[in-house]
Enzyme design. Structure first.
Site, short mmCIF file in Angstrom:
data_model
loop_
_atom_site.label_atom_id
_atom_site.label_comp_id
_atom_site.label_asym_id
_atom_site.label_seq_id
_atom_site.Cartn_x
_atom_site.Cartn_y
_atom_site.Cartn_z
N SER A 28 11.61 17.15 19.33
CA SER A 28 13.07 17.22 19.29
C SER A 28 13.71 17.24 20.67
O SER A 28 13.58 16.30 21.44
CB SER A 28 13.47 18.45 18.47
N ASP A 33 15.26 13.70 18.82
CA ASP A 33 14.82 13.11 17.54
C ASP A 33 16.01 12.87 16.61
O ASP A 33 15.84 12.59 15.43
CB ASP A 33 13.76 13.97 16.86
N ASP A 80 18.47 14.77 15.33
CA ASP A 80 18.90 15.64 14.22
C ASP A 80 19.95 16.66 14.66
O ASP A 80 20.39 17.48 13.86
CB ASP A 80 17.71 16.33 13.54
N GLU A 123 24.58 24.87 12.69
CA GLU A 123 24.31 25.80 13.78
C GLU A 123 25.20 25.40 14.96
O GLU A 123 25.60 24.25 15.09
CB GLU A 123 22.84 25.74 14.18
N SER A 170 12.59 33.70 20.38
CA SER A 170 12.53 32.28 20.04
C SER A 170 11.52 32.06 18.92
O SER A 170 10.54 32.79 18.80
CB SER A 170 12.11 31.47 21.27
N THR A 201 9.84 29.25 18.80
CA THR A 201 8.92 28.20 19.26
C THR A 201 8.23 28.49 20.58
O THR A 201 7.25 27.83 20.92
CB THR A 201 9.68 26.86 19.41
N ARG A 246 16.00 35.04 23.54
CA ARG A 246 17.31 34.46 23.80
C ARG A 246 18.38 35.55 23.71
O ARG A 246 18.40 36.34 22.76
CB ARG A 246 17.60 33.34 22.81
#
Length: 550
Positions: free
Chosen positions: A68, A286, A288, A378, A505, A507, A512
């Site tokens: 992404s 990507d 999205d 979001e 996070s 990932t 954050r």
């Protein structure tokens, strides 16, 4: 009862050994890390996707190879369930367990346990459609994925290089083909033709749209946007920028939706391209996510993020529902996360129900399904609109009693065709925004003036273990580390309109920190002070404490 093809899996698995000392985790965005470390994961995902298909009696499962908005050296993979939705949460845990099996024997034992515990009938067929974005590492990773499909005996369909939303669409289109719920032709071209036709119907008779500048993040969105533009019949001229998909290191580099949202400024490459008042938007790697923006008459950058998109779209749909005479039967709601700007929540709450959920598309998507029409975006620009099956049936059966009701009903029907209801899609959302702007006769200025954003700041803090940070109340409050939330509350009270929250996070090993306040300087200061608290609690080296935290 069929058995696992042990020898087939063993021989191919041995050529894709798991690297030692790396722990993989299937998170919100699937697996995501350095592309060079993912070979074993892709092989195992191929096997898992085949088993997932068998679990669904041979329905097609999707696999997307992408990272992404991440830098080009990263890559990742996520599995798409039969209706085009995210992988079921229980199987996220299964995928994590299987990806971390140290050896082939361990992997085979874990597979056997999965088959038994989830009662998979191995005699069922397995079908998987897969695609990748433009990252150089994608070629080898797709090859590893194909080995996994071969090992489990799955029938694979390579959709080539395309966007994540197209892959989600293909999964649903394949599985609904020749049924009353048919979602469309199961090809990329079929998808873009569907979008183009719905868009042209929506803007027919409206003032011609001014050209839209599209930052394609030097990613796969450049290819998709070019294909889509050919299906619009001249109804929306697109000026495609940052289309260098062959240039090493260009992907998401100082461009794209994540850059614009995080840095809150124009991509440098567009500095001489965008004229004051002109509409522009950025896709991510990507395609999205979608972020809009413009320069005001003084040349100052103005951001129109996912919150602004939600406000624009939700209010428009509410008006259409009322104009169609369906306000008592079709209820529209909005789903947000804690990252939503406080001003947007206040604006929307005065018009329709608003629900806050934990960060992550799967949480928003699930909550949106509880409304007749659920709008979710979001703040980062990822989102879509869901029309429940019952609502779509109601629209199809409704008998309008006036020409105005008939017109509004047709617009709603076209929206159900224009919107990718499987997942957020930057290009579908872009057409949605453009259709609403055309109906409202809005420029970026009028859109922006729906409400005034509270100044906000997002800061990342690198930590050793993100799992040490746990949250509650839709991630708006910390449960652990202990006592940290009380210190954050104490800080927030010092700032006018202050709000801040901390979340790990999904990932990477970072935490954050989000903060907002009435004044920009105070939002920045609050963010860095809270980040400083997190840094200290996480055991950071004081000598390396970033200067902004001081």
């Amino acid at each position: 009862m069929s058995q696992l093809p042990i020898e087939s899996i063993r021989s191919l698995s041995d050529t894709h050994p798991k690297p030692p000392h790396i722990r993989f985790q299937y998170g919100t965005a699937g697996f995501r890390t350095l592309g060079s470390t993912l070979d074993s994961v892709l092989f195992r995902v191929g096997v898992i996707a085949g088993l997932r298909s068998k679990k669904f009696d041979g329905q097609t499962i999707g696999v997307m190879v992408t990272a992404s908005h991440n830098p080009e050296q990263d890559n990742g993979v996520k599995i798409v369930d039969p209706r085009g939705e995210m992988l079921e949460a229980a199987w996220e845990a299964h995928a994590t367990t299987l990806s971390n099996a140290p050896t082939t024997n361990d992997f085979l034992e874990a597979l056997d346990a999965l088959v038994r515990t989830t009662k998979i009938d191995l005699s069922k067929p397995a079908r998987v459609v897969y695609a990748r974005d433009t990252r150089p590492s994608g070629v080898a990773l797709v090859s590893a994925l194909e080995d996994g499909l071969s090992a489990i005996g799955a029938e694979g369909r390579n959709a080539g290089v395309t966007t994540t939303p197209v892959l989600h669409y293909l999964v649903k289109a394949i599985n609904t083909k020749d049924t009353p719920e048919s979602y469309g032709e199961d090809s990329e071209d079929g998808y873009f033709q569907k979008l183009g036709s719905a868009f042209q119907s929506l803007v027919s008779g409206r003032q011609p749209l001014e050209p839209l500048l599209v930052d394609c993040a030097n990613g796969v969105g450049a290819l998709a946007a070019l294909s889509l533009s050919g299906c619009l019949g001249g109804s929306l001229p697109l000026i495609l920028e940052n289309t260098a998909i062959q240039s090493p290191g260009a992907l998401n580099n100082a461009c794209g939706a994540d850059y614009v949202k995080t840095m809150q400024r124009l991509p440098p490459s567009l500095a001489d391209r965008l004229k004051p008042g002109q509409r522009a938007c950025s896709l991510d790697g990507d395609a999205d996510r979608l972020i809009y923006y413009y320069l005001d008459e003084r040349g100052i950058f103005r951001l129109l993020d996912g919150d602004k998109i939600a406000a624009l779209v939700a209010a428009f749909i509410v008006d259409l529902v009322k104009s169609a005479g369906l306000e008592n039967e079709v209820k529209v709601g909005v789903v947000q996360t804690a990252y939503a700007n406080g001003a947007s929540t206040k604006y929307l709450s005065g018009r329709l129900p608003v629900k806050c959920v934990a960060t992550g598309v799967k949480h928003l998507h699930h909550a949106a399904e509880h409304f007749n029409v659920g709008v979710y975006f979001e703040a980062n620009g990822h989102g879509t609109v869901l029309f429940s099956p019952a609502t779509q049936a109601k629209l199809a059966a409704h008998q309008p009693s006036t020409p105005a009701q008939s017109t509004a009903l047709n617009h709603l029907m076209n929206l159900t065709r224009l919107i990718n209801q499987t997942v957020g899609d930057a290009l579908s959302d872009m057409l949605l925004v453009e259709a609403v702007l055309a109906h409202r006769s809005y420029t970026g200025v009028e859109w922006d003036s729906l409400y005034v954003d509270l100044p906000n700041r997002l800061v990342k803090v690198v930590v050793q273990d993100r799992n040490a940070f746990r949250t509650e109340n839709a991630e708006r409050r910390l449960v652990s580390p202990p006592a940290l939330q009380a210190k954050i509350d104490e800080l927030v009270r010092r700032y006018d309109g202050g709000r801040s929250f901390v979340r790990p996070s999904g990932t990477e090993d970072v935490v954050r920190v989000y903060a907002e306040a009435v004044v920009r300087s105070q939002a920045d200061e609050l963010a860095f002070r809270v980040a400083g608290l997190v840094y200290d609690v996480a055991g950071g080296d004081p000598s390396k404490r970033p200067k902004e935290f001081l």
